[in-house]
Design an enzyme around this catalytic site. Structure first.
Site, PDB file in Angstrom:
ATOM      1  N   LEU A  37      -2.122 -16.732 -27.630  1.00 24.36           N
ATOM      2  CA  LEU A  37      -2.413 -15.572 -26.787  1.00 24.36           C
ATOM      3  C   LEU A  37      -3.349 -14.598 -27.499  1.00 24.36           C
ATOM      4  O   LEU A  37      -3.428 -14.584 -28.730  1.00 24.36           O
ATOM      5  CB  LEU A  37      -1.110 -14.830 -26.464  1.00 24.36           C
ATOM      6  CG  LEU A  37      -0.074 -15.547 -25.602  1.00 24.36           C
ATOM      7  CD1 LEU A  37       1.213 -14.721 -25.536  1.00 24.36           C
ATOM      8  CD2 LEU A  37      -0.625 -15.790 -24.195  1.00 24.36           C
ATOM      9  N   SER A  38      -3.989 -13.764 -26.717  1.00 25.05           N
ATOM     10  CA  SER A  38      -4.768 -12.674 -27.290  1.00 25.05           C
ATOM     11  C   SER A  38      -3.826 -11.798 -28.122  1.00 25.05           C
ATOM     12  O   SER A  38      -2.690 -11.543 -27.710  1.00 25.05           O
ATOM     13  CB  SER A  38      -5.378 -11.849 -26.146  1.00 25.05           C
ATOM     14  OG  SER A  38      -6.140 -10.786 -26.666  1.00 25.05           O
ATOM     15  N   GLY A  41      -2.907 -13.212 -33.368  1.00 24.11           N
ATOM     16  CA  GLY A  41      -3.277 -13.167 -34.786  1.00 24.11           C
ATOM     17  C   GLY A  41      -4.285 -14.222 -35.199  1.00 24.11           C
ATOM     18  O   GLY A  41      -4.538 -14.417 -36.388  1.00 24.11           O
ATOM     19  N   SER A 110      -8.055 -20.691 -25.815  1.00 18.49           N
ATOM     20  CA  SER A 110      -8.030 -22.068 -25.288  1.00 18.49           C
ATOM     21  C   SER A 110      -6.690 -22.382 -24.606  1.00 18.49           C
ATOM     22  O   SER A 110      -5.896 -23.165 -25.127  1.00 18.49           O
ATOM     23  CB  SER A 110      -8.360 -23.085 -26.388  1.00 18.49           C
ATOM     24  OG  SER A 110      -7.642 -22.869 -27.577  1.00 18.49           O
TER      25      SER A 110
HETATM   26  P1  ADP Z   1      -6.315 -12.808 -31.696  1.00 17.41           P
HETATM   27  O1  ADP Z   1      -7.505 -13.263 -32.467  1.00 17.41           O
HETATM   28  O2  ADP Z   1      -5.235 -13.847 -31.595  1.00 17.41           O
HETATM   29  O3  ADP Z   1      -6.647 -12.167 -30.383  1.00 17.41           O
HETATM   30  P2  ADP Z   1      -6.250 -10.657 -33.599  1.00 17.41           P
HETATM   31  O4  ADP Z   1      -6.207 -11.300 -34.943  1.00 17.41           O
HETATM   32  O5  ADP Z   1      -7.555 -10.127 -33.089  1.00 17.41           O
HETATM   33  O6  ADP Z   1      -5.582 -11.661 -32.543  1.00 17.41           O
HETATM   34  O7  ADP Z   1      -5.212  -9.455 -33.521  1.00 17.41           O
HETATM   35  C1  ADP Z   1      -3.906  -9.568 -34.026  1.00 17.41           C
HETATM   36  C2  ADP Z   1      -3.398  -8.171 -34.403  1.00 17.41           C
HETATM   37  O8  ADP Z   1      -2.057  -8.279 -34.846  1.00 17.41           O
HETATM   38  C3  ADP Z   1      -4.208  -7.573 -35.535  1.00 17.41           C
HETATM   39  O9  ADP Z   1      -4.346  -6.199 -35.289  1.00 17.41           O
HETATM   40  C4  ADP Z   1      -3.311  -7.839 -36.758  1.00 17.41           C
HETATM   41  O10 ADP Z   1      -3.506  -6.882 -37.778  1.00 17.41           O
HETATM   42  C5  ADP Z   1      -1.920  -7.714 -36.143  1.00 17.41           C
HETATM   43  N1  ADP Z   1      -0.864  -8.455 -36.852  1.00 17.41           N
HETATM   44  C6  ADP Z   1       0.330  -7.940 -37.216  1.00 17.41           C
HETATM   45  N2  ADP Z   1       1.091  -8.863 -37.848  1.00 17.41           N
HETATM   46  C7  ADP Z   1       0.383  -9.997 -37.891  1.00 17.41           C
HETATM   47  C8  ADP Z   1       0.636 -11.299 -38.439  1.00 17.41           C
HETATM   48  N3  ADP Z   1       1.777 -11.599 -39.048  1.00 17.41           N
HETATM   49  N4  ADP Z   1      -0.315 -12.253 -38.283  1.00 17.41           N
HETATM   50  C9  ADP Z   1      -1.490 -11.955 -37.652  1.00 17.41           C
HETATM   51  N5  ADP Z   1      -1.790 -10.739 -37.133  1.00 17.41           N
HETATM   52  C10 ADP Z   1      -0.875  -9.752 -37.246  1.00 17.41           C
END
Ligand code: ADP
Length: 203
Positions: A37-38, A41, A110
């Site tokens: 999901l969006s 992470g 995806s």
């Molecule tokens: P995606 O690419 O899946 O849309 P992003 O990486 O852009 O997600 O965003 C995830 C958000 O969640 C970021 O702001 C990140 O700092 C936060 N976050 C908090 N905990 C985690 C974790 N354990 N793993 C990955 N992201 C995390």
């Protein structure tokens, strides 16, 4: 590779084999396909992993949904057809990176199983699916770009998890529960798998 529209296309085979590239790089080429999901992470872990691999002298590169949608796929939106075409193009690009000897980290929502399995089939044997998984409620509470808020107010249509489906992987090579794992733990876990699969050397 797909079927070209024109009949007059012949593939030129490189004089340098993948094995030669891999010997020089001292690691294999592959595709790590992050789905989820969006805000699950994907980008965060992809970028940390890229840094970790780069620091070890490896050839790694992140293909990220937002970056690709500004360039290669800027003509596509979020209908099922456009999502499919987006993933097809990215799958082909990822396959080229893997053939060039890179550890290609592809971070894309995806949402459809069929599209992901298409991409797996483009990358025979070099493809590892990483399910970056956090419950929708956690993703929504993170909402780093404010997209869930907009989707809830109907300002974004076809938003995965809210107004468009997400089909979780049945048999991902790795599942990362990012509501339970720190980013550094997620990266460590992938690095351990890369060794186990002999993409990179070491125990
Ligand atoms: P995606 O690419 O899946 O849309 P992003 O990486 O852009 O997600 O965003 C995830 C958000 O969640 C970021 O702001 C990140 O700092 C936060 N976050 C908090 N905990 C985690 C974790 N354990 N793993 C990955 N992201 C995390």
């Amino acid at each position: 590779m797909g079927h070209p529209k024109s009949a007059n296309i012949t593939a030129t085979i490189s004089k340098i084999s993948l094995e030669q590239r891999e010997r020089r790089n001292r690691h294999r080429g592959c595709v790590l396909w992050f789905t989820g999901l969006s805000a699950a992470g994907k980008s965060t872990i992809a970028n940390e992993l890229e840094c970790a691999l780069f620091a070890k002298g490896m050839h790694a590169f992140v293909l990220d949904g937002d970056r690709i949608r500004h360039g290669l796929c800027s003509d596509l939106a979020f209908s099922p057809h456009d999502r499919q075409e987006n993933i097809r193009r990215v799958g082909e690009v990822a396959a080229l990176f893997a053939q060039a000897g890179f550890i290609c980290i592809a971070a894309f929502i995806s949402p459809y199983r069929a599209d992901r399995s298409l991409v797996r089939n483009m990358n025979d044997g070099n493809f590892y699916e990483v399910y970056v998984n956090a419950p929708l409620s956690v993703c929504e509470s993170r909402d780093p770009k404010g997209l869930y808020e907009k989707a809830r107010h109907n300002e974004i249509k076809n938003f995965t998890g809210i107004s468009a489906p997400y089909e979780p992987p049945m048999n991902p090579e790795i599942e990362l529960r990012t509501d339970k794992l720190a980013v550094s733990e997620a990266v460590e876990r992938i690095l351990r798998h890369l060794k186990k699969w002999r993409v990179v050397k070491g125990r």
